[in-house]
Design an enzyme around this catalytic site. Structure first.
Site, PDB file in Angstrom:
ATOM      1  N   TRP A 191      27.124  26.908  60.821  1.00 44.84           N
ATOM      2  CA  TRP A 191      27.539  27.980  59.969  1.00 44.84           C
ATOM      3  C   TRP A 191      28.983  27.836  59.661  1.00 44.84           C
ATOM      4  O   TRP A 191      29.688  27.847  60.676  1.00 44.84           O
ATOM      5  CB  TRP A 191      26.814  29.229  60.368  1.00 44.84           C
ATOM      6  CG  TRP A 191      27.453  30.336  59.395  1.00 44.84           C
ATOM      7  CD1 TRP A 191      27.582  30.653  58.073  1.00 44.84           C
ATOM      8  CD2 TRP A 191      28.033  31.910  59.983  1.00 44.84           C
ATOM      9  NE1 TRP A 191      27.800  31.790  57.687  1.00 44.84           N
ATOM     10  CE2 TRP A 191      28.016  32.346  58.925  1.00 44.84           C
ATOM     11  CE3 TRP A 191      28.376  32.115  61.084  1.00 44.84           C
ATOM     12  CZ2 TRP A 191      28.847  33.916  58.936  1.00 44.84           C
ATOM     13  CZ3 TRP A 191      29.010  33.531  61.239  1.00 44.84           C
ATOM     14  CH2 TRP A 191      29.150  34.305  60.222  1.00 44.84           C
ATOM     15  N   ASP A 272      23.187  32.256  68.596  1.00 43.93           N
ATOM     16  CA  ASP A 272      23.344  32.992  67.422  1.00 43.93           C
ATOM     17  C   ASP A 272      21.970  33.189  66.832  1.00 43.93           C
ATOM     18  O   ASP A 272      21.271  32.432  66.261  1.00 43.93           O
ATOM     19  CB  ASP A 272      24.189  32.296  66.447  1.00 43.93           C
ATOM     20  CG  ASP A 272      24.733  32.975  65.124  1.00 43.93           C
ATOM     21  OD1 ASP A 272      24.025  34.056  64.861  1.00 43.93           O
ATOM     22  OD2 ASP A 272      25.264  32.386  64.254  1.00 43.93           O
ATOM     23  N   LYS A 308      19.716  39.972  57.218  1.00 48.16           N
ATOM     24  CA  LYS A 308      18.664  39.161  56.789  1.00 48.16           C
ATOM     25  C   LYS A 308      17.176  39.905  56.672  1.00 48.16           C
ATOM     26  O   LYS A 308      16.655  39.951  55.848  1.00 48.16           O
ATOM     27  CB  LYS A 308      18.467  37.805  56.921  1.00 48.16           C
ATOM     28  CG  LYS A 308      19.774  37.128  57.260  1.00 48.16           C
ATOM     29  CD  LYS A 308      20.918  36.834  56.031  1.00 48.16           C
ATOM     30  CE  LYS A 308      22.158  36.269  56.510  1.00 48.16           C
ATOM     31  NZ  LYS A 308      22.981  35.525  55.578  1.00 48.16           N
TER      32      LYS A 308
END
Ligand code: KET
Length: 463
Positions: A191, A272, A308
């Site tokens: 990311w 993560d 999300k």
């Protein structure tokens, strides 16, 4: 004549050739274009006043040497998308869920929790530095499961953070302060914001191999040998599930081998977890990598995000968890996380924390959330399949597109290079990141064929 600092703000190199008074007016015009709060009529009527005050303000700027920052590689894509007027445009840049009508989605369960919160009319006093106690309990239990020994033995230091990003940043500050000679290993690619986070926290990092362009799959051998080669005691950043940007996750057997190597080398796993429940549709399945590491008795760090899986993007709700060898160590670690958080942002926001705590703490709302999450994950899986079918039907070259079906989560890593990704945007108005990543969450079934045409054209006709 000394050159005027106004020139760099007016971003006009040609203006330096103009005589002094004309150049001043030229620059004033250029600068006034940027000052949207002043209408042109207003400038004309008060011209002399503004000429003087603006030139003083701008020419004396202490910020003249600050150059224009580049647009963010992910969030900047949305800005470009908004400026495009073409009706076929598609925003597949940022990872944000959309309905089949391509509209942002507020989960029904979130609306229900908010209705209850309005009724209860609780106060908005500061939270403690570590955040809302009910949220911290809920988030750690969601991650590990309520009966996990790390929970029962109170070995987890949990601090509410400013969503995934803020939680990663807090962990980076902890590493910088207490492990000054350690580095963080991050996957290549990862990311985009990971590098920024560690750079700004002044934590050195290096990359381990992850993606193999030949197979559009995992370079498992490369990954293992790079983790083995890293200095003992490094932090190894891992994506708990739905690796961003590739959508390629290790198999359960590969996760075990990764854990073996990390254990052998005395490294510290740092997860993560931005997509728990959103990748497979199951909260437990998506947490299995983290739980396997915890079951080995390892100390580890886990950053969580509710952007999300609960659609709480703008509420900035997440957490940093540090699993420690004892409750005593966890207690001390937590005190230091609080100490780091206080001067950064003092204490976290309450609204998102209450939403999560109320949903997880109420069995009806919790079941409803799981259903909604599974349906979001299901919609993404169905457009993934439809995109694959459209590619196979339309592309006669014999290229194997099956890698798309092997990927998981909201993204697909198409394998398109920068020039091909540029073609997707410039010719087809498909907005995506330049590494070839598309967010399937921004795609509807109605647009799959159009996207397939764009991909086939970009892949075959642009080198
Ligand atoms: N980790 C990963 C792996 C991740 O993809 C994101 C967000 C985050 C953390 C941070 O999310 P937060 O909203 O701070 O909880 N990724 C999407 C959005 C972004 O870039 O900010 C994306 O990749 O599009």
């Amino acid at each position: 004549m000394a050159s005027s600092p106004i020139l760099s703000l007016a971003s006009s190199t040609a203006s330096s050739a103009l005589p002094c008074r004309r150049r001043f007016l030229h620059n004033l015009k250029a600068t006034s274009n940027q000052m949207t709060f002043l209408g042109n009529d207003h400038i004309n009527s008060k011209q002399s006043f503004f000429r003087t005050s603006m030139s003083v303000a701008v020419e004396n700027s202490k910020f003249t040497d600050i150059t224009m920052a580049p647009p963010d590689p992910i969030l900047g894509v949305s800005e470009a998308f908004r400026a495009d007027t073409n009706e076929m445009k598609l925003n597949l840049g940022v990872g944000a869920y959309r309905t089949e009508d391509l509209q942002p989605y507020v989960l029904n369960v979130v609306k229900k929790a908010e209705t209850l919160m309005l009724e209860w009319a609780e106060n908005k006093e500061y939270l403690p530095i570590e955040g809302l106690a009910a949220f911290n309990k809920a988030t750690a239990e969601l991650l590990f499961g309520t009966e996990n020994p790390v929970i029962l033995q109170q070995r987890v230091a949990t601090v509410q953070g400013l969503s995934g990003t803020g939680s990663l940043r807090l962990a980076a500050a902890l590493i910088e302060r207490y492990f000054p000679s350690s580095k963080v290993l991050i996957s290549s690619p990862t990311w985009g914001n990971h590098k920024n986070i560690f750079n700004d926290a002044r934590v050195p990092w290096s990359e381990y191999r992850y993606y193999d362009p030949k197979t559009v799959g995992l370079d498992f051998d490369g990954m293992i040998s790079d983790i083995k080669a890293a200095p003992e005691g490094s932090f190894v950043l891992l994506h708990g599930c739905a690796h961003n940007p590739t959508g390629i996750d290790p198999t359960p057997e590969q996760w075990e081998i990764i854990a073996d190597v990390i254990q052998e080398k005395n490294h510290i796993p740092f997860f993560d977890v931005a997509y728990q429940g959103f990748a497979s549709g199951s909260l437990d399945k998506d947490a299995s990598s983290v739980r396997m590491f915890a079951a080995r008795g390892l100390e580890l760090l886990i950053a969580q995000s509710y952007s999300k899986n609960l659609g709480l993007y703008a509420e900035r709700i997440g957490a940093i968890n540090v699993v420690c060898s004892s409750s005593d160590v966890a207690h001390r670690v937590k005190s230091q996380l609080k100490r780091l958080a206080r001067p950064m942002y003092s204490n976290p926001p309450i609204h998102g924390a209450r939403i999560v705590a109320n949903i997880v703490g109420n069995s009806d709302l919790f079941s409803e959330w799981k259903e909604e999450m599974a349906s979001m994950a299901g919609r993404i899986k169905s457009v993934r399949k439809k995109l694959y079918d459209s590619l196979c039907a339309k592309d006669n070259s014999g290229k194997d597109w099956s890698f798309i079906l092997k990927q998981i989560g909201m993204f697909s890593f198409t394998g398109l290079n920068k020039a091909q990704s540029d073609n997707m945007t410039n010719k087809w108005h498909v907005y995506m990141t330049k590494d070839g990543r598309i967010s399937l969450a921004g795609l509807s079934s109605a647009n799959c064929e159009y996207l397939a045409d764009a991909i086939i054209d970009s892949y075959h006709n642009v080198s």
